[in-house]
Design an enzyme around this catalytic site. Structure first.
Site, PDB file in Angstrom:
ATOM      1  CB  SER A  29      -0.883   0.012   1.255  1.00 15.20           C
ATOM      2  OG  SER A  29      -1.549   1.262   1.404  1.00 15.20           O
ATOM      3  CE1 TYR A  37      -3.412  -1.748   5.777  1.00 14.37           C
ATOM      4  CE2 TYR A  37      -3.226   0.494   4.949  1.00 14.37           C
ATOM      5  CZ  TYR A  37      -3.375  -0.857   4.720  1.00 14.37           C
ATOM      6  OH  TYR A  37      -3.490  -1.338   3.443  1.00 14.37           O
TER       7      TYR A  37
END
Length: 243
Positions: free
Chosen positions: A131, A144
């Site tokens: 990501s 995250y």
């Protein structure tokens, strides 16, 4: 020419499902792994693929999955996700634990289990979907972003460790993609999830799947180390232009 086999984790929805469709269309036999077999089986049947139960957070599940994979040329490490959006001072340890188990240890478990099969193929390829959060940070995202930074570091280390081996290693780095990601992050709150993409056109799962398939279909001597793909409206992990 023998059919090449692609193994996709987290294949029951989103980027994993789209990647399964795109790789099957490119001529791969797809082996699909996920927890939700009720979604996985119809997809595998449609694509003439193989559906196998897989929970990347469970070492026994990963071992049982790998035992059933007799051939693997491409591994797409796609299983992952986020939970919560709390600041560090309000961090929920269970959320952090799940994110690290899924994104980091899950990637390690599946990659480790399938590496012998990938190397034995003579032309293995590990494609890990990380990501932009693995390269940027944003407020409320420490759990995250730290997990995705670690997953990216794991992946890049693998590239170095297997230099000279018949193994390619590609990191796909998506920005905003409209999937079930935000729905999971916000514990099923669809209204809150929808607001994440309000006022802009995010990537679709198919957009990312096409990039995965492009990387997987390059000649054996070509290694695409990293591919960053973002919506036109997004600059980094937190900054986006909204209409």
């Amino acid at each position: 020419m023998n059919t090449r086999t692609a193994v996709i984790t987290g294949a029951s929805a989103g980027i994993g499902e789209a990647a399964a469709r795109a790789l099957a269309a490119a001529g791969f036999h797809v082996v699909l792994g996920a927890r939700r077999l009720e979604r996985l089986r119809p997809l595998a049947e449609e694509l003439s693929g193989t559906a196998l139960p897989l929970d990347v957070t469970d070492a026994d599940s990963v071992a049982a999955f790998a035992d059933q994979v007799t051939e693997c040329h491409v591994l797409v490490n796609n299983a992952g996700g986020a939970k919560g959006l709390e600041r560090v001072e309000d961090a929920d340890e269970e959320h952090w634990r799940w994110m690290w188990e899924t994104n980091v240890l899950g990637t390690m478990r599946v990659t480790k289990a399938l590496l012998p099969t990938l190397l034995a193929s003579g032309d293995g390829h590990v494609i890990t979907v990380t990501s932009i959060a693995g390269h940027e940070v944003y407020d409320g995202g420490a759990g995250y972003t730290s997990a995705k930074h670690a997953q990216s570091a794991l992946h890049r280390t693998l590239r170095s460790e297997h230099l000279g081996d018949p193994l390619r290693v590609t990191e796909i780095i998506p920005g905003m993609v409209e999937t079930e990601f935000s729905l999971v992050r916000f514990d099923g709150d669809s209204e809150r999830a929808a607001k994440v993409y309000e006022g802009l056109t995010p990537l679709t799962a198919q957009d990312v799947a096409e990039v995965i398939t492009f990387a997987a279909t390059r000649p054996p001597h070509v290694n695409l180390d990293q591919i960053v793909v973002k919506p036109r409206a997004q600059y980094n992990g937190s900054r986006a232009h909204r209409q």
